[in-house]
Design an enzyme around this catalytic site. Sequence first.
Site, PDB file in Angstrom:
ATOM      1  N   ASP A   1      54.956  12.110  50.788  1.00 35.72           N
ATOM      2  CA  ASP A   1      55.039  13.064  49.670  1.00 35.72           C
ATOM      3  C   ASP A   1      53.749  13.053  48.879  1.00 35.72           C
ATOM      4  O   ASP A   1      53.192  14.096  48.529  1.00 35.72           O
ATOM      5  CB  ASP A   1      56.222  12.713  48.758  1.00 35.72           C
ATOM      6  CG  ASP A   1      57.554  12.816  49.471  1.00 35.72           C
ATOM      7  OD1 ASP A   1      57.726  12.182  50.526  1.00 35.72           O
ATOM      8  OD2 ASP A   1      58.432  13.561  48.990  1.00 35.72           O
TER       9      ASP A   1
ATOM     10  N   GLY B   1      61.345  15.506  51.599  1.00 30.10           N
ATOM     11  CA  GLY B   1      62.166  15.690  52.777  1.00 30.10           C
ATOM     12  C   GLY B   1      63.556  16.187  52.414  1.00 30.10           C
ATOM     13  O   GLY B   1      64.042  15.944  51.311  1.00 30.10           O
ATOM     14  N   SER B   2      64.190  16.902  53.345  1.00 28.39           N
ATOM     15  CA  SER B   2      65.581  17.308  53.126  1.00 28.39           C
ATOM     16  C   SER B   2      66.501  16.137  53.458  1.00 28.39           C
ATOM     17  O   SER B   2      66.048  15.102  53.930  1.00 28.39           O
ATOM     18  CB  SER B   2      65.912  18.520  53.992  1.00 28.39           C
ATOM     19  OG  SER B   2      65.182  19.638  53.552  1.00 28.39           O
ATOM     20  N   GLY B   3      67.794  16.330  53.192  1.00 29.87           N
ATOM     21  CA  GLY B   3      68.760  15.266  53.457  1.00 29.87           C
ATOM     22  C   GLY B   3      69.202  14.573  52.177  1.00 29.87           C
ATOM     23  O   GLY B   3      70.007  13.643  52.214  1.00 29.87           O
ATOM     24  N   HIS B   4      68.641  15.045  51.016  1.00 35.85           N
ATOM     25  CA  HIS B   4      68.972  14.433  49.724  1.00 35.85           C
ATOM     26  C   HIS B   4      69.750  15.384  48.824  1.00 35.85           C
ATOM     27  O   HIS B   4      69.840  15.162  47.617  1.00 35.85           O
ATOM     28  CB  HIS B   4      67.695  14.007  49.005  1.00 35.85           C
ATOM     29  CG  HIS B   4      66.763  13.197  49.826  1.00 35.85           C
ATOM     30  ND1 HIS B   4      67.166  12.031  50.441  1.00 35.85           N
ATOM     31  CD2 HIS B   4      65.464  13.379  50.169  1.00 35.85           C
ATOM     32  CE1 HIS B   4      66.132  11.524  51.108  1.00 35.85           C
ATOM     33  NE2 HIS B   4      65.101  12.325  50.972  1.00 35.85           N
TER      34      HIS B   4
ATOM     35  N   HIS C   1      66.248   7.253  52.413  1.00 36.20           N
ATOM     36  CA  HIS C   1      65.870   7.787  53.725  1.00 36.20           C
ATOM     37  C   HIS C   1      66.520   7.003  54.849  1.00 36.20           C
ATOM     38  O   HIS C   1      66.030   6.976  55.969  1.00 36.20           O
ATOM     39  CB  HIS C   1      64.355   7.772  53.900  1.00 36.20           C
ATOM     40  CG  HIS C   1      63.651   8.618  52.911  1.00 36.20           C
ATOM     41  ND1 HIS C   1      63.351   8.175  51.652  1.00 36.20           N
ATOM     42  CD2 HIS C   1      63.227   9.894  52.978  1.00 36.20           C
ATOM     43  CE1 HIS C   1      62.733   9.142  50.994  1.00 36.20           C
ATOM     44  NE2 HIS C   1      62.657  10.190  51.759  1.00 36.20           N
TER      45      HIS C   1
ATOM     46  N   LYS D   1      58.029  12.287  44.264  1.00 31.86           N
ATOM     47  CA  LYS D   1      58.639  10.973  44.478  1.00 31.86           C
ATOM     48  C   LYS D   1      57.631  10.106  45.218  1.00 31.86           C
ATOM     49  O   LYS D   1      56.956  10.570  46.131  1.00 31.86           O
ATOM     50  CB  LYS D   1      59.932  11.107  45.289  1.00 31.86           C
ATOM     51  CG  LYS D   1      60.934  12.048  44.625  1.00 31.86           C
ATOM     52  CD  LYS D   1      62.344  11.937  45.179  1.00 31.86           C
ATOM     53  CE  LYS D   1      62.469  12.296  46.637  1.00 31.86           C
ATOM     54  NZ  LYS D   1      61.970  13.635  46.974  1.00 31.86           N
TER      55      LYS D   1
END
Lengths: 206, 206, 326, 326
Positions: free
Chosen positions: D107, D51-54, D214, D102
């Site tokens: 994932d 996921g994005s946001g990291h 998250h 991860k």
Amino acid sequence: MMDTELFVAWFEEAARLIHRDRDRLTRLDAAIGDADHGTNLDRGLTEVRKVLADSAPGSATEVLTTAGTTLIRRVGGASGPLYGSAFRQMGKTLTSPVTLAGFAGAFEEGVVAVERLGKAALGDKTMVDALAPASRALALAVRDGVGVRKALDQAALAAVDGAKATIPMQARRGRASYLGERSIGHEDPGAASAALFMEALATVAG
Amino acid sequence: MMDTELFVAWFEEAARLIHRDRDRLTRLDAAIGDADHGTNLDRGLTEVRKVLADSAPGSATEVLTTAGTTLIRRVGGASGPLYGSAFRQMGKTLTSPVTLAGFAGAFEEGVVAVERLGKAALGDKTMVDALAPASRALALAVRDGVGVRKALDQAALAAVDGAKATIPMQARRGRASYLGERSIGHEDPGAASAALFMEALATVAG
Amino acid sequence: MKKLINAADSVVADALTGVAAAHPSLSVRDQVVYRAEGPRPGKVGLVSGGGSGHEPLHVGFVGHGMLDAACPGEIFTSPAPDPIIAATTGVDGGAGVLHIVKNYTGDVLNFEMAAELVEGVEVASVLVDDDVAVQDSLYTAGRRGTGATVFVEKIAGALAEEGAPLTEVAAVAREVNERSRSFGIALTSCTPPAAGKPIFDLPETDVELGIGIHGEPGRARVPAASAHELAGVAMEAVHRDLPLRGDLLVLVNGMGGTPLLELYVVFAEVAAFAEGKGARVARSLVGNYVTSLDMQGFSVSICLLDDRLTRLWDAPVETPALRWGR
Amino acid sequence: MKKLINAADSVVADALTGVAAAHPSLSVRDQVVYRAEGPRPGKVGLVSGGGSGHEPLHVGFVGHGMLDAACPGEIFTSPAPDPIIAATTGVDGGAGVLHIVKNYTGDVLNFEMAAELVEGVEVASVLVDDDVAVQDSLYTAGRRGTGATVFVEKIAGALAEEGAPLTEVAAVAREVNERSRSFGIALTSCTPPAAGKPIFDLPETDVELGIGIHGEPGRARVPAASAHELAGVAMEAVHRDLPLRGDLLVLVNGMGGTPLLELYVVFAEVAAFAEGKGARVARSLVGNYVTSLDMQGFSVSICLLDDRLTRLWDAPVETPALRWGR
Ligand SMILES: Nc1ncnc2c1ncn2[C@@H]1O[C@H](COP(=O)(O)OP(=O)(O)O)[C@@H](O)[C@H]1O
Ligand SMILES: Nc1ncnc2c1ncn2[C@@H]1O[C@H](COP(=O)(O)OP(=O)(O)O)[C@@H](O)[C@H]1O
Ligand SMILES: [Mg+2]
Ligand SMILES: [Mg+2]
Ligand SMILES: [Mg+2]
Ligand SMILES: [Mg+2]
């Protein structure tokens, strides 16, 4: 007569008042600056108090130059060099024994040092707006032959009025000038601290 | 008899309900997950609706495999592959014409696919806790010779009860399991969305 | 206020302990950060400094190809002359030392005093004043030094590394400043540890235009808008003051609390704007380089490159915050 | 919610436009980020994603010595199989491709499906699960993959760059994961653009221990404490699970909204803790590397180094977020 002890007491009382009003000064600086004026001066004057206690200065000149040098060395920011230079200049100009006339003259030299260093004039919404009226009050007191206590009281009142008078001003120097018209409506933190310095002197002389 | 149009209508209604409850599902996921379940499924089902409209599938099997593949391709996260595999498996197992018994059997296969892929069992606080009871309700309806509409109503009710039953559970699968005991007291978002799928089917059959 | 600190008055000292522990290439003495290897004979020394709270500026830019020493003051408070004097003497390799000073009354006064008091070292100074949000007039303290400081320190540092004399290093520093402009926008205020609460209140609905890097309020407050619109406001302000043309060095800078994801969204808008004006993003940085504690927001800094400046920008640099070519 | 975005559902796409504009060394196609120069024949390809946001993870780690491609999903949502399949085929240089995954259900499932569906490419997978805040038991999805992902991607990337075969690259990746542990603490929650408000509420007085990346709440909530105490909590948790010894690779990672100044304060405490246990910080990173949008807080990741791992860590790397040696 203004003896050496009076000047030492001045900085002790100033340190106390600034520490007491530290948060108010920082709040004023938060409104039109960067919220550090109270911490800056509190840090500086705590140090001045220490240094004066350790060095046991032998003259008013020594007290003022020591205090000024310490403020320059320990405060940083704009107020450090400005207040520091003011007190150093006063010290250099004073001759002992210190008469009210002598002090008034030295004080004016100190204010001029701030104006020169800060390229600031009356009405720019800076500490000058409290210091210059105080200097003028001292000069008038000398002219009228008023006693030391009364003279310092009048200087303190003039400084407080001067500080309050910065509220409607638009800042032309220092951080507050970045705000343009938005600087209007707030008391200048440096003018407020200058008023505390004068109040401290009047108190210890009273 | 459950014809192809019914299955197309199923996903159109499911898309509508999920879009309507998108924020509720995201809120449920925020409490014990990462606040994306509503957006994930909404994104996926909007796409499913498009694909079904464009591809005009000729059989229930085609509808379900198309929907499943689209969910796998477009949703991502945990729910995409899980729901996607469930529907693909249902589609593969269905034989036409689609009888209630045939559908019940295929549905069970779909649930098993989720359990296998997710290594999840009843009581783990996942979509399985809504899907498995629904499957069981269908099986009983077949046994008792109940009609399609009633059967799907019972399945929908079982799914809703199953979803509510996840509230006191401690999660053992998915993100919510990271919270340990703190996952107790919240409805599982995937179980809630599974209940919406069953409600959608009951509605279009009714 | 929640912060990862031990005490409001030990933040800077504690952080410097961490800097020393994290970076063997640096050495920290009396609140001054030096290159561990010390001065290189014949090389012009570069010293910068200012209030803390802008990390990685300046401490993170000490190293090969950039600064020789940084003087971090207390939070948002310029350092006093003593550490500046120590740094100046400490980095002198016999070729003199350049003071890179951001244009704030406090920084200017303290660096001036240090320059006067330091003995036996030739000192030149360059003022960085790139912030177009402030009118440069008799009625202000002049423009603030913000993002362009990174450009000045990198490019002057590269020239110094090549062995250029003090006059040339000072000249290129001034040239970079003259060719650079910045504008910043805040989504939130910031909270100095000693103040304990945000410097100004900014409602959920508004953003602050033309902010500096000390949490001081900006020139105007407007309703929050899209990244496209906000990037447009910043770029228009820069473009009005220094028309964009040719090859650009672009910094899209985070104020400290803004995620990188959003900075890339802004960068896309900034690049599109530049192309719209017929200019080209030749070099760029996207990230937190000149921050304002935990403030959310961004600033854009633009430098008009020429071949020489591009070559100096590309020259090897090895600091905690900027590193390439070695 | 105030954010530098154009629309909640275009954030990732808009940011990738910025990434492409900012980094000529990268090329972006169909929401996959590749090295611009394409696959090197005979070199094992490294693909990661999630996921994005990291950010900068994973996109910021694509380049020489690290990843060959990254697959960013929507915010906090792992990518679907299609982009993973495209990335896997796109980076294969004939020596096979390693998937660095991860450990999150989403994932794992999507990378598994991609690995099954991809044709004509030998694929190996390594799971990163370094987060000691999660009990690794039958009753959880297993430990989360967090900060150690940076160690795995860097060290496996270095070995792949040397031309090692897929089995060896996969083996070193697993070794790094086994020798690494992490623990995270949040001072605030984070706000996903689509959610529009913080994922959880955290009062001014409390911090959240054992958070993931998250925005999911952690295992416990305790009163806010000093950096010394909080760093102690994190290090104790790591040390209890993997006793510290010898040379350590230490990452003090910001969650996205925490200023670098504070991260250095934490690093000082972490280094002191390690020395207290008789271990030594041999290599370190301090900054925002594996973030959770605008969350304030930090995580500590530790890897027990040996000479080989240290050599691979030191090997040249050239990516937007990690660069040295070239
Ligand atoms: N150029 C100047 N001339 C005179 N006084 C000034 C000038 N600039 C700032 N000051 C005074 O200094 C005060 C701010 O001091 P302080 O907050 O300690 O430093 P800084 O502005 O660097 O944070 C202002 O309120 C003003 O009274
Ligand atoms: N291992 C699993 N087995 C079955 N269902 C699962 C599993 N993991 C997660 N789920 C379901 O998926 C839901 C979460 O979906 P979503 O939020 O879209 O994905 P993610 O957890 O990756 O953010 C959970 O509420 C749960 O019902
Ligand atoms: Mg101030
Ligand atoms: Mg989720
Ligand atoms: Mg200040
Ligand atoms: Mg998710």
